[in-house]
Write an enzyme that holds these catalytic residues in place. Sequence first.
Site, mmCIF file in Angstrom:
data_model
loop_
_atom_site.group_PDB
_atom_site.id
_atom_site.type_symbol
_atom_site.label_atom_id
_atom_site.label_comp_id
_atom_site.label_asym_id
_atom_site.label_seq_id
_atom_site.Cartn_x
_atom_site.Cartn_y
_atom_site.Cartn_z
ATOM 1 N N LYS A 100 16.005 33.592 -66.018
ATOM 2 C CA LYS A 100 16.971 34.111 -66.979
ATOM 3 C C LYS A 100 18.070 34.927 -66.312
ATOM 4 C CE LYS A 100 13.175 34.947 -70.206
ATOM 5 N NZ LYS A 100 12.342 36.043 -70.811
ATOM 6 N N GLY A 101 17.757 35.426 -65.102
ATOM 7 C CA GLY A 101 18.626 36.439 -64.493
ATOM 8 C C GLY A 101 20.065 36.013 -64.293
ATOM 9 N N GLU A 150 22.497 31.412 -59.042
ATOM 10 C CA GLU A 150 21.400 32.394 -59.066
ATOM 11 C C GLU A 150 21.957 33.813 -59.144
ATOM 12 O OE1 GLU A 150 18.607 33.222 -59.607
ATOM 13 O OE2 GLU A 150 17.029 31.972 -58.770
ATOM 14 N N ASP A 151 21.137 34.712 -59.629
ATOM 15 C CA ASP A 151 21.556 36.119 -59.647
ATOM 16 C C ASP A 151 21.228 36.818 -58.334
ATOM 17 O OD1 ASP A 151 18.892 35.708 -60.367
ATOM 18 O OD2 ASP A 151 18.738 37.619 -61.403
ATOM 19 N N ASP A 181 16.079 37.019 -52.727
ATOM 20 C CA ASP A 181 15.287 38.135 -52.207
ATOM 21 C C ASP A 181 14.487 37.602 -50.997
ATOM 22 O OD1 ASP A 181 13.577 40.293 -51.876
ATOM 23 O OD2 ASP A 181 13.123 40.533 -53.985
ATOM 24 N N LYS A 218 19.654 39.963 -50.780
ATOM 25 C CA LYS A 218 18.954 41.022 -50.039
ATOM 26 C C LYS A 218 18.440 40.409 -48.743
ATOM 27 C CE LYS A 218 16.899 43.882 -53.707
ATOM 28 N NZ LYS A 218 15.580 44.184 -54.325
ATOM 29 N N PHE A 272 15.587 48.345 -55.772
ATOM 30 C CA PHE A 272 15.247 47.588 -56.981
ATOM 31 C C PHE A 272 16.411 47.693 -57.959
ATOM 32 C CE2 PHE A 272 13.337 46.179 -60.822
ATOM 33 C CZ PHE A 272 12.477 45.184 -60.390
ATOM 34 N N VAL A 273 17.074 46.563 -58.224
ATOM 35 C CA VAL A 273 18.281 46.591 -59.055
ATOM 36 C C VAL A 273 18.057 45.892 -60.387
ATOM 37 C CG1 VAL A 273 19.978 46.899 -57.218
ATOM 38 C CG2 VAL A 273 19.201 44.588 -57.792
ATOM 39 N N ASP A 286 16.363 42.131 -64.500
ATOM 40 C CA ASP A 286 15.448 42.916 -65.334
ATOM 41 C C ASP A 286 14.409 43.677 -64.535
ATOM 42 O OD1 ASP A 286 13.886 40.583 -64.541
ATOM 43 O OD2 ASP A 286 12.421 41.229 -66.034
ATOM 44 N N ARG A 303 18.400 43.909 -68.846
ATOM 45 C CA ARG A 303 19.277 42.772 -68.540
ATOM 46 C C ARG A 303 20.663 42.958 -69.141
ATOM 47 N NH1 ARG A 303 16.096 38.545 -66.407
ATOM 48 N NH2 ARG A 303 13.998 38.340 -67.242
HETATM 49 C C1 PRP Z 1 14.506 36.393 -59.534
HETATM 50 C C2 PRP Z 1 15.815 35.693 -59.189
HETATM 51 C C3 PRP Z 1 15.370 34.555 -58.325
HETATM 52 C C4 PRP Z 1 14.157 35.120 -57.630
HETATM 53 C C5 PRP Z 1 14.539 35.548 -56.261
HETATM 54 O O1 PRP Z 1 13.955 35.764 -60.647
HETATM 55 O O2 PRP Z 1 16.491 35.243 -60.325
HETATM 56 O O3 PRP Z 1 15.040 33.418 -59.087
HETATM 57 O O4 PRP Z 1 13.691 36.233 -58.380
HETATM 58 O O5 PRP Z 1 13.427 36.025 -55.553
HETATM 59 P P1 PRP Z 1 12.920 35.377 -54.214
HETATM 60 O O6 PRP Z 1 14.111 35.115 -53.313
HETATM 61 O O7 PRP Z 1 12.022 36.433 -53.640
HETATM 62 O O8 PRP Z 1 12.181 34.119 -54.534
HETATM 63 P P2 PRP Z 1 12.751 36.380 -61.495
HETATM 64 O O9 PRP Z 1 11.468 35.786 -61.017
HETATM 65 O O10 PRP Z 1 12.860 37.867 -61.490
HETATM 66 O O11 PRP Z 1 13.019 35.787 -62.956
HETATM 67 P P3 PRP Z 1 14.245 36.061 -63.982
HETATM 68 O O12 PRP Z 1 15.487 35.445 -63.363
HETATM 69 O O13 PRP Z 1 13.842 35.385 -65.234
HETATM 70 O O14 PRP Z 1 14.382 37.568 -64.136
#
Ligand code: PRP
Length: 178
Positions: free
Chosen positions: A41-42, A97-98, A101, A129, A150-151, A157, A163
């Site tokens: 969703k991000g 993507e948002d 990580d 990151k 942590f953002v 979220d 969000r």
């Molecule tokens: C977040 C973000 C990426 C993922 C990145 O999604 O949107 O999909 O984590 O992390 P990584 O590089 O360590 O794999 P999240 O699982 O928080 O779901 P959301 O977008 O629904 O909040």
Amino acid sequence: MNQELEVLLSREKIALRVAELADDISRDYREQPPLLICVLKGAVIFMSDLMRLLKIPVEIDFMAVSSYGSATASSGVVRILKDLEQSIQGRDVLIVEDIVDTGLTLNYLRENLASRQPRSLKVVTLLDKPSRRRVSFNPDYCGFAIPDRFVVGYGLDFNEQYRYLPDICVLHNEANSG
Ligand code: PRP
């Protein structure tokens, strides 16, 4: 729990950078308008803003993926909760993507989508990151490289909260101090 928000990237700063990314993407894809794939969703707010600033006629689709494990630590196992509604064979695809990580989610998604034989496949992320990487992954377009904090906000979220915030903020609390 005591929670405190500190603005890391203001809405104005985000808007300026999203416009720059839109210019770059519009230029690079002027001959071949892409299918944008929003990873729920991000990324929903980022894609909504980005697509309205593009100068090319894009189409959009959505995927939802989830990693098993806790809310703040990626486990490396990715599940597809919602898949695309169309074939991407022969298409120019841009994953939106948002945040990147550990890189595990995008690494998996890119491999999964590449196996469907798109003509091209790139990734745009608003945030990166790089210090958290567990697998080698470089986004093709990146808004901001940020430190390991942590953002939340602008689509991101913590336990489904925050969000809606227009700025990207560092969340300080007992569980995420430092
Ligand atoms: C977040 C973000 C990426 C993922 C990145 O999604 O949107 O999909 O984590 O992390 P990584 O590089 O360590 O794999 P999240 O699982 O928080 O779901 P959301 O977008 O629904 O909040």
